[in-house]
Design a protein around this motif. Structure first.
Motif, PDB file in Angstrom:
ATOM      1  N   ASN A 260       0.798  -1.220   0.000  1.00  0.00           N
ATOM      2  CA  ASN A 260       0.000   0.000   0.000  1.00  0.00           C
ATOM      3  C   ASN A 260       0.835   1.276   0.000  1.00  0.00           C
ATOM      4  N   ILE A 261       2.126   1.177   0.289  1.00  0.00           N
ATOM      5  CA  ILE A 261       2.935   2.402   0.235  1.00  0.00           C
ATOM      6  C   ILE A 261       3.103   2.897  -1.195  1.00  0.00           C
ATOM      7  N   THR A 262       2.939   2.007  -2.171  1.00  0.00           N
ATOM      8  CA  THR A 262       3.111   2.416  -3.566  1.00  0.00           C
ATOM      9  C   THR A 262       2.006   3.355  -4.028  1.00  0.00           C
ATOM     10  N   LEU A 264       1.551   6.169  -3.008  1.00  0.00           N
ATOM     11  CA  LEU A 264       2.149   7.498  -3.112  1.00  0.00           C
ATOM     12  C   LEU A 264       2.593   7.779  -4.539  1.00  0.00           C
ATOM     13  N   ALA A 265       3.264   6.790  -5.142  1.00  0.00           N
ATOM     14  CA  ALA A 265       3.744   6.957  -6.516  1.00  0.00           C
ATOM     15  C   ALA A 265       2.623   6.763  -7.528  1.00  0.00           C
ATOM     16  N   SER A 266       1.824   5.710  -7.348  1.00  0.00           N
ATOM     17  CA  SER A 266       0.796   5.385  -8.342  1.00  0.00           C
ATOM     18  C   SER A 266      -0.281   6.459  -8.420  1.00  0.00           C
ATOM     19  N   THR A 267      -0.710   6.995  -7.266  1.00  0.00           N
ATOM     20  CA  THR A 267      -1.720   8.038  -7.303  1.00  0.00           C
ATOM     21  C   THR A 267      -1.158   9.345  -7.865  1.00  0.00           C
ATOM     22  N   PHE A 268       0.096   9.628  -7.574  1.00  0.00           N
ATOM     23  CA  PHE A 268       0.736  10.818  -8.142  1.00  0.00           C
ATOM     24  C   PHE A 268       0.781  10.712  -9.670  1.00  0.00           C
ATOM     25  N   MET A 269       1.180   9.550 -10.170  1.00  0.00           N
ATOM     26  CA  MET A 269       1.260   9.347 -11.612  1.00  0.00           C
ATOM     27  C   MET A 269      -0.128   9.356 -12.254  1.00  0.00           C
ATOM     28  N   GLN A 270      -1.105   8.734 -11.602  1.00  0.00           N
ATOM     29  CA  GLN A 270      -2.461   8.733 -12.146  1.00  0.00           C
ATOM     30  C   GLN A 270      -3.038  10.142 -12.183  1.00  0.00           C
ATOM     31  N   SER A 271      -2.699  10.942 -11.186  1.00  0.00           N
ATOM     32  CA  SER A 271      -3.162  12.329 -11.159  1.00  0.00           C
ATOM     33  C   SER A 271      -2.634  13.106 -12.351  1.00  0.00           C
ATOM     34  N   ASP A 272      -1.439  12.790 -12.795  1.00  0.00           N
ATOM     35  CA  ASP A 272      -0.795  13.490 -13.914  1.00  0.00           C
ATOM     36  C   ASP A 272      -0.997  12.787 -15.261  1.00  0.00           C
ATOM     37  N   TYR A 273      -1.801  11.725 -15.289  1.00  0.00           N
ATOM     38  CA  TYR A 273      -1.883  10.899 -16.500  1.00  0.00           C
ATOM     39  C   TYR A 273      -2.336  11.703 -17.719  1.00  0.00           C
ATOM     40  N   THR A 274      -3.386  12.509 -17.555  1.00  0.00           N
ATOM     41  CA  THR A 274      -3.892  13.268 -18.707  1.00  0.00           C
ATOM     42  C   THR A 274      -2.848  14.259 -19.218  1.00  0.00           C
ATOM     43  N   VAL A 275      -2.083  14.860 -18.303  1.00  0.00           N
ATOM     44  CA  VAL A 275      -1.023  15.799 -18.693  1.00  0.00           C
ATOM     45  C   VAL A 275       0.091  15.060 -19.430  1.00  0.00           C
ATOM     46  N   LEU A 335       8.867  -4.288   2.077  1.00  0.00           N
ATOM     47  CA  LEU A 335       8.984  -2.849   2.238  1.00  0.00           C
ATOM     48  C   LEU A 335      10.123  -2.298   1.376  1.00  0.00           C
ATOM     49  N   ALA A 336      11.259  -2.986   1.381  1.00  0.00           N
ATOM     50  CA  ALA A 336      12.387  -2.560   0.555  1.00  0.00           C
ATOM     51  C   ALA A 336      12.049  -2.684  -0.931  1.00  0.00           C
ATOM     52  N   THR A 337      11.386  -3.779  -1.293  1.00  0.00           N
ATOM     53  CA  THR A 337      11.052  -4.018  -2.701  1.00  0.00           C
ATOM     54  C   THR A 337      10.097  -2.969  -3.251  1.00  0.00           C
ATOM     55  N   PHE A 338       9.019  -2.707  -2.535  1.00  0.00           N
ATOM     56  CA  PHE A 338       8.021  -1.764  -3.050  1.00  0.00           C
ATOM     57  C   PHE A 338       8.513  -0.317  -2.982  1.00  0.00           C
ATOM     58  N   ARG A 345       9.203   0.528 -11.404  1.00  0.00           N
ATOM     59  CA  ARG A 345       7.997  -0.076 -11.989  1.00  0.00           C
ATOM     60  C   ARG A 345       6.824   0.897 -12.037  1.00  0.00           C
ATOM     61  N   ASN A 346       6.560   1.598 -10.941  1.00  0.00           N
ATOM     62  CA  ASN A 346       5.442   2.541 -10.925  1.00  0.00           C
ATOM     63  C   ASN A 346       5.666   3.695 -11.896  1.00  0.00           C
ATOM     64  N   LEU A 347       6.879   4.224 -11.926  1.00  0.00           N
ATOM     65  CA  LEU A 347       7.170   5.361 -12.791  1.00  0.00           C
ATOM     66  C   LEU A 347       7.103   4.981 -14.262  1.00  0.00           C
ATOM     67  N   TYR A 348       7.902   4.014 -14.668  1.00  0.00           N
ATOM     68  CA  TYR A 348       8.035   3.734 -16.103  1.00  0.00           C
ATOM     69  C   TYR A 348       6.859   2.933 -16.659  1.00  0.00           C
ATOM     70  N   GLY A 349       6.177   2.170 -15.817  1.00  0.00           N
ATOM     71  CA  GLY A 349       4.967   1.499 -16.277  1.00  0.00           C
ATOM     72  C   GLY A 349       3.891   2.506 -16.630  1.00  0.00           C
ATOM     73  N   ASN A 350       3.707   3.523 -15.788  1.00  0.00           N
ATOM     74  CA  ASN A 350       2.713   4.563 -16.072  1.00  0.00           C
ATOM     75  C   ASN A 350       3.130   5.441 -17.242  1.00  0.00           C
ATOM     76  N   LEU A 351       4.420   5.713 -17.375  1.00  0.00           N
ATOM     77  CA  LEU A 351       4.879   6.506 -18.515  1.00  0.00           C
ATOM     78  C   LEU A 351       4.649   5.774 -19.838  1.00  0.00           C
ATOM     79  N   LEU A 352       4.936   4.487 -19.877  1.00  0.00           N
ATOM     80  CA  LEU A 352       4.692   3.710 -21.097  1.00  0.00           C
ATOM     81  C   LEU A 352       3.218   3.720 -21.467  1.00  0.00           C
ATOM     82  N   SER A 353       2.348   3.656 -20.468  1.00  0.00           N
ATOM     83  CA  SER A 353       0.912   3.724 -20.726  1.00  0.00           C
ATOM     84  C   SER A 353       0.523   5.078 -21.282  1.00  0.00           C
TER      85      SER A 353
END
Length: 415
Positions: A260-262, A264-275, A335-338, A345-353
């Motif tokens: 669930n700590i991810t 932070l990154a996933s919601t930030f990226m989703q918020s900026d998805y349209t931009v 915790l270390a992995t996520f 993974r969160n950054l570049y997966g969302n960017l590729l999308s």
């Protein structure tokens, strides 16, 4: 630091904080619901719920064959509001037909579990109702986003999630497992308060994008989400067959906070998805975005790992009771992995999308799942629950580097 200040200021200027806070509330509500159920249900019932939920999340990723993902990407690119309405109406009607097929397939999966777990068919039925409810919720939220109405996106999400967790707490307290299942089945349908009549009107206008292009993106987006969620369900399903429901319960406890700590990154990226979708051809914009993202999330990731290491026993005991306090090693591995995967993974997966490279996302996600299964049969037999944690961590990290490399190939060819 000036660029970071501009980066964050633009985030608020685009009202991304409405999306971020709504997704944050959804995560908190989901976490509170899981925490409450862990405390009131026996380990065997919680294990069974976790198994059905794992199958559910696989199918939910494929809701409408990716119709809402297509709406979010192509609706963000379209400038004319009337054209956006036409696209939304088309995807809603076609996606709902696909959704009925997906829901029926999900219910059929229950036959593989009926003889092994008690009351599992009834659980599958109510999760099927929930699956249909989430189709409506996903579509209306995607539509609000493409029209730039992030405030309405947040409102519908908050009503569903806060209302859902309150109903869950109430019904679960008085009716136990049955109350919990009724609550999660009914709450997504609160979003119907926001549906418009034009969704059900016959389509007379043509859409600017070819249907093949739209559904190709949607199917690959859904396939990527499906494979991604399958990754976080396959570990539970493998444990349920290789070990037992008690092992599943302990594993889920070690995983629940780190995964669930991810948000932070996933919601930030989703918020900026349209931009990001609108600027997908700008080499300089993407470079600056990544640089500022790292300025923000590298310190966050480090702080999370340090705090988790120092207070791991206290965190597990406080949230899950002392009987689960022996899962510190699993907790720290995850915790270390996520934390690290927020940077990959969160950054570049969302960017590729956002840039439309869903086929690459899908291919890497499939490879990720294959790696997990392969690693699991090696490490679970030797190390038990910790072996599954190692397997998931290895597959996530390798796929993160593959996503980074894939996005670099796209970026370097931009002019």
């Amino acid at each position: 630091m000036k660029s970071l200040y501009i980066f964050v200021s633009d985030f608020f200027k685009n009202k991304g904080h409405h999306v971020f806070l709504s997704l944050l509330i959804a995560k908190i509500c989901g976490f509170l619901g899981s925490l409450f159920i862990i405390r009131i249900l026996p380990e065997s019932e919680f294990g069974t719920i976790s198994i059905v939920a794992s199958v559910f999340f696989i199918f939910m990723s494929f809701n409408g064959f990716g119709s809402h993902q297509s709406l979010l990407r192509y609706g963000s690119i379209i400038q004319d509001d009337c054209e956006k309405k036409v696209l939304s109406k088309y995807l809603f009607r076609q996606g709902f037909v696909h959704q009925l097929l997906i829901s029926a397939a999900f219910l059929l999966i229950s036959v593989f579990y009926i003889n092994k777990y008690q009351d599992v068919f009834f659980i599958f039925v109510l999760f099927t109702v929930r699956l249909v409810g989430y189709y409506f919720l996903n579509h209306i939220q995607a539509e609000f986003r493409v029209f730039g109405n992030n405030r309405a996106f947040a409102k519908v999400g908050n009503v569903v999630n806060i209302g859902g967790v309150l109903l869950l707490l109430l019904l679960s307290y008085f009716f136990g497992l049955i109350g919990y299942l009724l609550a999660i089945a009914l709450t997504p349908f609160l979003c119907l308060l926001w549906y418009k009549k034009y969704h059900f009107v016959a389509i007379v206008d043509s859409i600017n994008f070819t249907k093949k292009e739209i559904w190709s993106f949607g199917l690959h987006a859904a396939g990527t989400a499906l494979l991604s969620d399958a990754l976080f369900s396959a570990d539970v399903l493998l444990l349920s067959f290789l070990m037992n429901e008690t092992a599943v319960a302990n594993y889920k406890v070690g995983l629940l906070i780190p995964i669930n700590i991810t948000f932070l990154a996933s919601t930030f990226m989703q918020s900026d998805y349209t931009v990001l979708a609108k600027n997908s051809k700008s080499k300089l914009f993407l470079k600056n975005y990544i640089a500022n993202y790292y300025k923000l999330f590298i310190p966050i990731s480090c702080v999370i790992v340090v705090i988790g290491y120092l207070f791991k026993t206290e965190i597990l005991s406080f949230f899950f009771s002392s009987k689960y306090a022996g899962n510190e090693s699993i907790f720290m591995i995850f915790l270390a992995t996520f934390s690290f995967n927020m940077l990959l993974r969160n950054l570049y997966g969302n960017l590729l999308s956002a840039v439309g490279m869903m086929k690459m996302n899908t291919a890497i996600s499939l490879l990720n799942l294959i790696m997990l299964v392969s690693f699991a049969f090696i490490f679970v037999k030797k190390f038990g629950i910790e072996g599954m944690a190692i397997s998931l961590s290895l597959s996530l990290t390798i796929s993160g580097f593959l996503l980074l490399f894939s996005f670099y190939l796209y970026w370097k060819d931009l002019k």
